[in-house]
Structures are given as structure tokens and as C-alpha cells.
Design a protein around this motif. Structure first.
Motif, PDB file in Angstrom:
ATOM      1  N   ASP A  20      42.125  -4.965 -25.535  1.00 25.82           N
ATOM      2  CA  ASP A  20      40.806  -4.361 -25.670  1.00 25.82           C
ATOM      3  C   ASP A  20      40.901  -3.144 -26.584  1.00 25.82           C
ATOM      4  OD1 ASP A  20      38.126  -3.924 -25.308  1.00 25.82           O
ATOM      5  OD2 ASP A  20      38.400  -2.773 -23.462  1.00 25.82           O
ATOM      6  N   VAL A  21      41.165  -3.382 -27.874  1.00 23.53           N
ATOM      7  CA  VAL A  21      41.356  -2.293 -28.827  1.00 23.53           C
ATOM      8  C   VAL A  21      40.529  -2.542 -30.076  1.00 23.53           C
ATOM      9  CG1 VAL A  21      43.711  -1.823 -28.042  1.00 23.53           C
ATOM     10  CG2 VAL A  21      43.348  -3.394 -29.924  1.00 23.53           C
ATOM     11  N   GLU A  22      40.381  -1.495 -30.862  1.00 26.54           N
ATOM     12  CA  GLU A  22      39.789  -1.612 -32.190  1.00 26.54           C
ATOM     13  C   GLU A  22      40.657  -0.834 -33.155  1.00 26.54           C
ATOM     14  OE1 GLU A  22      35.929   0.194 -32.497  1.00 26.54           O
ATOM     15  OE2 GLU A  22      36.657   2.150 -31.875  1.00 26.54           O
ATOM     16  N   ILE A  23      40.616  -1.189 -34.400  1.00 30.38           N
ATOM     17  CA  ILE A  23      41.351  -0.473 -35.446  1.00 30.38           C
ATOM     18  C   ILE A  23      40.307   0.156 -36.353  1.00 30.38           C
ATOM     19  CG2 ILE A  23      42.945  -0.690 -37.376  1.00 30.38           C
ATOM     20  CD1 ILE A  23      44.178  -3.100 -35.952  1.00 30.38           C
ATOM     21  N   ALA A  24      40.415   1.461 -36.591  1.00 31.93           N
ATOM     22  CA  ALA A  24      39.409   2.178 -37.365  1.00 31.93           C
ATOM     23  C   ALA A  24      40.070   3.095 -38.382  1.00 31.93           C
ATOM     24  CB  ALA A  24      38.528   3.003 -36.426  1.00 31.93           C
TER      25      ALA A  24
END
Length: 164
Positions: A20-24
Motif C-alpha cells: 500500500d505505497v505510492e512513489i512521488a
């Protein structure tokens, strides 16, 4: 706290699933953002090596009247090496031995810290000739478009040290 104690104090907890991650991309990262990433790297390093051996060095040229900084050197020592990250001297002070003195002071500190060599990188438009005059030699090069490249990786063995 010793560097070994720092590793124990910073030992990572049980990891989550990571699903449950995002890359920004952070166009204006804060110091806290940078510290959070560095903390992950330090945890990894402590797990593999057992201790952190990274010590910053800052040497400044300061105007005696105004107190303003007119140049300086930033470096870090790690596991027996000194990396010069940046050296800058204000234009009106160049040619007066200030850069040579900064490197000499960094070398003295490197020896105090048990370093066997110093290294840095510089671009073609910067200071390769200066660094060669103070005892550095090119050990690597990256090519690219002029006037920025080539980028030179340079080292200086401290007396008594052997190349590896």
C-alpha cells in the motif's frame, strides 16, 4: 551515543507488506523528507556493516569584518576515506592560496580521522588543474556534452597509504 549504539537504537521494526505505497517526485523536499530516506539507508548499513562511520567536515573562509562566509569546503569521512563534496572560494579571493589552504586543512583532518585517501569529482569547466596542482590524480571519467563534461573523479593518496 557510540555509532554501534546508534545502530542498535535505530534497528528497524517489523516491516509492513509494502503493497500500500505510492512513489512521488518531491519538487521541494524538506529536510525531514531527506532525513527519512537517509534513515532507511542508515538502517540498511547498520544491518550489513554494524556501524555508521560518517562524519561531516566544514571549513569556512570568513570575512573578519562582516562575518560573512567567502568560501569553504564541505566533506565527509567514511570508513577510512575523505570525500570532498564541495570547495568554493569567492572570486575576489581566488589566486591567493585559499583553495590550497582549504585542501591542506581537510587533509590534516582526514589524517586525524585515520583516512588513507581523499577523493572528489569535478567537471571540465571547474577545477581539474587546481586539484592536480594540489596532488590529486584522475581515476575515472564520465563523458557527456560540453562545456560541462567530461566529469573527472580524482583521488589523492595520503602519504604512507597504498592504492587498492
Amino acid at each position: 551515543m557510540s555509532t554501534t549504539d546508534e545502530c542498535r537504537a535505530r534497528a528497524p521494526g517489523s516491516p509492513g507488506s509494502g503493497m500500500d505505497v505510492e512513489i512521488a517526485v518531491l519538487p521541494r523536499p524538506t529536510r525531514a523528507d531527506e532525513d527519512a530516506v537517509l534513515s532507511i539507508l542508515r538502517d540498511f548499513t547498520c544491518g550489513v556493516v554494524g556501524y555508521i562511520d560518517c562524519h561531516d567536515l566544514v571549513i569556512v573562509i570568513r570575512d573578519r569584518v562582516t562575518g560573512d562566509i567567502r568560501g569553504g569546503l564541505e566533506a565527509q569521512s567514511r570508513w577510512g576515506e575523505m570525500h570532498i563534496d564541495m570547495l568554493a572560494v569567492a572570486p575576489r579571493l581566488r589566486g591567493r592560496g585559499m583553495g590550497r589552504r582549504l585542501v591542506s586543512m581537510a587533509e590534516h583532518e582526514a589524517r586525524q580521522r585515520g583516512c588513507t585517501h581523499m577523493w572528489l569529482d569535478t567537471y571540465a569547466f571547474q577545477a581539474r588543474v587546481f586539484y592536480e596542482k594540489v596532488g590529486f590524480e584522475v581515476f575515472g571519467q564520465l563523458d557527456g556534452p560540453a562545456p560541462f563534461f567530461p566529469r573527472y573523479f580524482m583521488r589523492r593518496l595520503l602519504s604512507g597509504a597504498q592504492a587498492r
